[in-house]
Structures are given as structure tokens and as C-alpha cells.
Design a protein around this motif. Sequence first.
Motif, mmCIF file in Angstrom:
data_model
loop_
_atom_site.group_PDB
_atom_site.id
_atom_site.type_symbol
_atom_site.label_atom_id
_atom_site.label_comp_id
_atom_site.label_asym_id
_atom_site.label_seq_id
_atom_site.Cartn_x
_atom_site.Cartn_y
_atom_site.Cartn_z
ATOM 1 N N ALA A 41 0.825 -1.210 0.000
ATOM 2 C CA ALA A 41 0.000 0.000 0.000
ATOM 3 C C ALA A 41 0.855 1.255 0.000
ATOM 4 C CB ALA A 41 -0.935 -0.009 1.204
ATOM 5 N N GLU A 42 1.939 1.236 0.759
ATOM 6 C CA GLU A 42 2.805 2.411 0.837
ATOM 7 C C GLU A 42 3.517 2.677 -0.488
ATOM 8 O OE1 GLU A 42 6.658 4.047 3.408
ATOM 9 O OE2 GLU A 42 5.873 2.027 3.716
ATOM 10 N N GLN A 43 3.942 1.618 -1.154
ATOM 11 C CA GLN A 43 4.709 1.781 -2.393
ATOM 12 C C GLN A 43 3.901 2.409 -3.517
ATOM 13 O OE1 GLN A 43 5.959 -2.242 -2.999
ATOM 14 N NE2 GLN A 43 7.492 -2.192 -1.338
ATOM 15 N N ILE A 44 2.626 2.145 -3.555
ATOM 16 C CA ILE A 44 1.826 2.655 -4.679
ATOM 17 C C ILE A 44 0.847 3.738 -4.262
ATOM 18 C CG2 ILE A 44 1.955 0.436 -5.893
ATOM 19 C CD1 ILE A 44 -1.001 0.032 -5.030
ATOM 20 N N ALA A 45 0.908 4.186 -3.007
ATOM 21 C CA ALA A 45 -0.055 5.182 -2.535
ATOM 22 C C ALA A 45 0.006 6.448 -3.369
ATOM 23 C CB ALA A 45 0.195 5.490 -1.062
ATOM 24 N N THR A 46 1.201 7.007 -3.516
ATOM 25 C CA THR A 46 1.343 8.252 -4.274
ATOM 26 C C THR A 46 1.107 8.052 -5.769
ATOM 27 O OG1 THR A 46 2.875 9.123 -2.619
ATOM 28 C CG2 THR A 46 2.873 10.173 -4.789
ATOM 29 N N PRO A 47 1.742 7.033 -6.403
ATOM 30 C CA PRO A 47 1.455 6.834 -7.831
ATOM 31 C C PRO A 47 -0.025 6.607 -8.128
ATOM 32 C CG PRO A 47 3.380 5.572 -7.178
ATOM 33 C CD PRO A 47 2.783 6.112 -5.920
ATOM 34 N N ALA A 48 -0.712 5.856 -7.250
ATOM 35 C CA ALA A 48 -2.138 5.602 -7.482
ATOM 36 C C ALA A 48 -2.947 6.881 -7.358
ATOM 37 C CB ALA A 48 -2.647 4.552 -6.493
ATOM 38 N N LEU A 49 -2.604 7.721 -6.378
ATOM 39 C CA LEU A 49 -3.310 8.993 -6.225
ATOM 40 C C LEU A 49 -3.098 9.884 -7.433
ATOM 41 C CD1 LEU A 49 -4.915 11.034 -4.567
ATOM 42 C CD2 LEU A 49 -2.766 11.750 -3.494
ATOM 43 N N VAL A 50 -1.860 9.952 -7.894
ATOM 44 C CA VAL A 50 -1.561 10.769 -9.075
ATOM 45 C C VAL A 50 -2.282 10.225 -10.294
ATOM 46 C CG1 VAL A 50 0.272 11.541 -10.628
ATOM 47 C CG2 VAL A 50 0.659 11.508 -8.159
ATOM 48 N N ALA A 51 -2.278 8.900 -10.454
ATOM 49 C CA ALA A 51 -2.933 8.293 -11.610
ATOM 50 C C ALA A 51 -4.435 8.565 -11.598
ATOM 51 C CB ALA A 51 -2.667 6.791 -11.625
ATOM 52 N N THR A 52 -5.071 8.394 -10.436
ATOM 53 C CA THR A 52 -6.507 8.659 -10.334
ATOM 54 C C THR A 52 -6.807 10.129 -10.583
ATOM 55 O OG1 THR A 52 -6.740 6.862 -8.732
ATOM 56 C CG2 THR A 52 -8.513 8.474 -8.830
ATOM 57 N N SER A 53 -5.970 11.006 -10.055
ATOM 58 C CA SER A 53 -6.170 12.440 -10.271
ATOM 59 C C SER A 53 -6.067 12.782 -11.754
ATOM 60 C CB SER A 53 -5.143 13.236 -9.464
ATOM 61 O OG SER A 53 -5.268 12.972 -8.079
ATOM 62 N N CYS A 54 -5.130 12.152 -12.442
ATOM 63 C CA CYS A 54 -4.974 12.414 -13.883
ATOM 64 C C CYS A 54 -6.221 11.995 -14.657
ATOM 65 C CB CYS A 54 -3.745 11.678 -14.423
ATOM 66 S SG CYS A 54 -2.166 12.341 -13.839
ATOM 67 N N ILE A 55 -6.783 10.831 -14.291
ATOM 68 C CA ILE A 55 -7.982 10.356 -14.979
ATOM 69 C C ILE A 55 -9.139 11.323 -14.757
ATOM 70 C CG2 ILE A 55 -9.718 8.518 -15.019
ATOM 71 C CD1 ILE A 55 -7.490 6.537 -14.391
ATOM 72 N N CYS A 56 -9.247 11.856 -13.545
ATOM 73 C CA CYS A 56 -10.338 12.799 -13.253
ATOM 74 C C CYS A 56 -10.112 14.149 -13.932
ATOM 75 C CB CYS A 56 -10.471 12.988 -11.745
ATOM 76 S SG CYS A 56 -10.967 11.494 -10.848
#
Length: 731
Positions: A133-148
Motif C-alpha cells: 500500500a505504501e509503495q503505490i499510494a502516491t502513484p495511485a493517487l496521481v494516476a486517479t487524479s490524472c484520470i479525473c
Amino acid sequence: MVNQVKNLLPTLRASAPKGMNIQPLFDQSFFVQAAVDNVIHEGLIAAFLTGSLILLFLGSWRSTLIVLISIPISILVSLTMLYALGHTLNIMTLGGLSLAIGILVDDATVEIENVHRNLGQGKSLLQAILDGAEQIATPALVATSCICIVFLPVALLDGPARYLFIPFAQAVVFAVATSYWLSRTLVPLLVKTLEKPHQEHNWNKGFLSAFEAFRTRYSALLLWGLAHPRRILIPALAVLMSAGFLAPLVGRDFFPSVDAGQIRMHVKDRPGQRIEDTERTFAQVEDEIRRVIPKQEIELITNNIGVPAEAYNLAFGDSATLGPSDGEILISLKSRKTAEHTRTLRADLQEKFPDLTFYFQPADIVSQILSFGLPAPINVRVAGYNKAENLAIARGLMEDLKQIPGAVDVHMHQDTDAPQLKVEVDRTLLARQNVTQANLADDLLVSLSSNTQVTPNYWVDPTTGIPYFVAVQTPTQAISNFADLLNLPVTGKQLLRNVATLKRGQANTVVNHYNIQPVYDLFVNVQSRDLGGVSGEVKAVIAKWQKKMAPGNTILLRGLVDSMDSSFYRLAWGFAAALMLVFLLLVVNFQSFTDAAIIIAALPGAMAGIVWGLFLTHTTFNVPSLMGAIMTLGVATANSVLIVSFANERMEEGDDAVTAAFQAGRTRLRPVMMTALAMIIGMIPMSLALGQGAEQNAPLGRAVIGGLSVATLFTLFFVPAVFALVRRRKS
């Protein structure tokens, strides 16, 4: 609304006079309901295919169940938000949710895949969950933000497109945001509860072995390309150049054509013709229609001739009928061959009845709304006070428009040759009797059109309570020639013949204005060609004739084509603004303009894939396909974030740029492939356009499939190559 009307029909039938039959003939709610059901079925099939793919990759029904749980919860939250904003369940909102299904599993899939990777390193289940969870927390947030963020351009739309696609975008954004929240909260909890660490799954070993062999071949190919980046960069540039060459050939439309199984044909006979003669003409046309279209394919044919007796009824329709000499023929088909039969009728009827004017109006509810009730997508208006010259220009312009390939049903809305009887009054004789011309005009109006025009009187039926007009006028059958008309009494003292004479002439059946100025409307429909291509040539013709217009007079282009140009223009600027916001978000996250630029490098590949996908499926650029393009750019950005973020981690651990890029591609191959394939497979049912009304969402699915196919290749090869090249030079 339709159901309420149907529920009211028994009451209306019971209260109707004896012998009156009230029966619905045309009902577009069947088409709407079928289209909504089709979107739901497409979504269910997409969910099943996506779940099967996740199960195949993960090999565990527990992990697959955890991933799939996020789909219904995200959809329910999105529906709740849409309801709170006042939106309904319709084709657009359901289409947005169907589009989101492929991406809803992304966050949970990446989370679980990363937990499995940490488990493979010998960690305990709890530690693997925390580290994953820690390793992908920031990349996942950035990725979701980009999609939105990439859906922000939709807010710039105006007109009908705004009300269609803002709920669409909101449905996607709400669902994707909920999916990310679930991947941070519910998914780790379910993994801790349901997962069995180090449990062997034998049933998919064949697939996993094949995937590992694919990973080995991919790694070798990537390493070969990273050794000499030109081996990757040159083919990538070739793909981009080919897409640039094909883009003008794709064409532009505002919205895809929808086959609702209905044809709406307008027929115009000689202006001023009596309605009885028009009815006989319509009967001949209907016989020809039944000859052209096979009997087994016709469900119903209905004729609507003339205008309603009460003008009030005209406010509730989009009829282009001007008088008793024209009307509409509505054809309901049992088969989905509307476009084919329309082409056949357009050619056959004009040859069979050269003295009549035929044109086909939008028949389905979507096209009617988007066209604002106009009979054709292209409306050319010749406006100004110089009526005589403007009429000549309008006729010349109409002849030039008929020569444009793909332009059909070119006609002028206003009839300028309707027969007219002009009453020439001898004002001297009237003055001797203390009567004005206005008095005589009032007498003629009442005599010919009844007193309801000026002083309406009513009689209320005491039994039913229904009011009826009490009309007084000269019987129609009493006026059959000039002599009868001249013998009408006027002013209470004289016959019309004693104070006036009659002259024949011509007049307009209708007079239209735009910003006070009189206008002549030319309408142009499109067949076997994209709307953008035809409108481009229409603009060239307008520019030629505009030079001949007198000062203060102008030629305007209106209609659906105007909405299309406005929407494309606004979306283009919105795209640019959204991409800039995405870039700035990446800069803030990575604290590097270089990393942000490397991530964005995958987007040209996505655009090239979109062009190729639309070109190969004979689909045009339109607003639905642009919605698919928006989603594709967001997903492509999200996948690139995974590659670059992992490559940065490897460089922080001491790897050089080439090794870091290689390890990022090899390690992130599985989550990138799972995300892309889940999205692509989920879009297959939508792209096939197999159900009723499915044509309107098919371009969206085709754009996603084409865009993500090429974008995934760019993410796995082009992005690592650019990363290695840039970082090596920077070092």
C-alpha cells in the motif's frame, strides 16, 4: 412520462365520444428503453469479461472477488451522487459507468498485485499489505487524479452536448474517485481477511507460464531497444507520422447516426394546393413506398398533412409543414435497415415524382434534440433587408450546394411562389360611405376566416363541460370562383365588387426573421459522407457568395454543424488546459519537469492509436469518440506513472538509468497489462454496437480500444527508452 400517458389512456378512451378510437401510433420510448437495456447488458458483459481476466492473471478467486467488490460499490456511490445532483438513469450516465468498469478494477488490481509481489519476497501477509500500500499510494493517487482531470474539458461544452456529456463525465469521475478510496481502505482490509498467503493455485499455471515466457521475450526486446534507443524511437515516430497522415481522412461528426427503426420523410407539393389534392398525392407516394420497401419490413405508415387548426399545437412539435400542400410521412420499420431504405427512397421517389420536393428529417429522439428541431444538420441563412437580391442569391447558392458530394435534400424552406389574390380597393368610393380600408379588411377576415380570429365566442356543453367555438363565416362551398368572392357583402352596405377588384399574384407562404432581418433558409442533409467534410465545402460556397451580398446583408451558417464546430473548438482548448493541469500535477508530485515530460511522452502514442482505431473501424471523430479519447489519455498517463515512479525508486537504490528503465518495464509489465487489457476487454461489447441504439456509444469503445492498444506499447517501450535516454544524458 410515457408510462404516465399510457396509464391515462383508459380514462381518455372512456370519456371520448362513442366511436372515437384513441390508439398510440409512434412511441420512441421503446427505442429509449431498448437502448438503456442494451447499455446495462454491455456493462454486465464488460464486468464479466474484466473479472475473468483478473481471475486469469491473479489465479485466486479470493483476490478476484476483492477486486470485483469495488465495481458495484463504486457504481452505487456514483449513482447516489448523480441522483443528488438531479440526474437520471439514461443512456449517457449508464454509458459513462460502462466505460468506467474497466478502470474501476485498476486501483484494486494494482494494490493486490503489489501485495502478491511483496509476498513473493518472503514477507508476512500484514507486512506485505503495508509495504504494498505504501509503495503505490502516491502513484495511485496521481494516476486517479490524472484520470479525473482529463474530464475537465467537458465542462466547456455548451448547448445540448453540455447536458448530454456532463452527467457522463460526472458518472465516470465519481466512480473512479470511489474506486481509489476503496483501494486505500476496504481492499487492504479484505486482503487481510480473505487472502491465504503462499497458497498455491494450480489451475492457471499454464497461463502464468505463458505470461512468464512473454515477460522474458518482452524483457529481451526491451533490453535490445534500450541498448540503442533509436530502435524504439524511430518506429514510434513512424506510428505518429502515419496517424498524422490518417487524421484528416477520419472525418468529423457531432454525434453518430442512430438506427431507431423509423423514417421521417417530408413531402411538399405545389404551394396553395387544396388539402384534398395533397391527400391524393400522398396516397401515390405511399403506394410507391410500399413497393420499394418489402411488406414484411414495414410495421406502420402514417401521414400527417397540413398544419393543425389551432396554432397552439405547433408549440409542442418540430414540424416543418407550412400549409395544406405539404406534410410528413412517418414509416416505422421492423428491421434495422433505416439508412439503406432512406437512400433507396431518396433516389427512387425523386425520379418517380419530379414535381414534388422530398427531404428526410431526424426521426430518432436524440437527433431531434441535437438538431434543435431543424429538419437538417446544416442550415444556411441568407439574411438582410434586400429581399429581391437575397432571394436570387439564395437560389444560386442552393444550386451550388447541390453540387457538393454528400450533400442531399438541399431545399429552401420558404415557398416564394404561393398563389395569391390581391384585393385592390377603391379608397375614393369607400370614403364616400365613411368606410376605411381597415373596416373592409375586418369584414373580409370574419367572412372568410370566421369571427374566432377577432372576437371568439364559446358555447359550453352542459353535459361534458367542454367549451366549443361558436364560429360565424361564409360557408367554404359557397365560394368556388371569382364571382362568388366578389359577391361577398362588405361594410354592411356594398358588395365587394362595387368597391374593389381582384388580381392574381404570388407571395411567400411563411416569412421568417433572424435578429429582425428577413431570412431565406437553405437546409442541407448529409449522406455517405461525414458532416465535417460536407460543412467544409459548404463554407467555401458561402464565402464565394458572401462577396456578392450588399452591405448590411449576410450569409450565416447555423444548425447542428454550428454546434459541432463549437463543441470541437471548446474541447480542443479544454484538452490543452487539462493536459497542462496533468503536467503540473506530475511536476508537483515528482518535483521534476523531466519526469513529468517523460510520463506525458506516452500520450502521443495514445492519440495515434485513437486515430488508427477510428480509421480502421470507419468511425469518425465525434463527441462520444472524444469522450473515449479523454479516458484513454487518463489511463495512459496512469500507466506511465507506474513505470516512471518505479524507475525512480530503482535509481535511488543505485541502478543506472538503463537498468532502472529495464527493471521498471519488466516489473510493472503485469499491472500495466492487466489495467490495459481490462479496459480493452471491457470496451469490446460497447464497440461492437450490437443492440438497439448502441451506435451512439460504439465510437467511445473503439477510441478506447485503439488508443490503449498503442498507448500500452508506448508505455512499455517508448517511455522506458525516453527515460533511459534523458536520464543517461542528464547524468
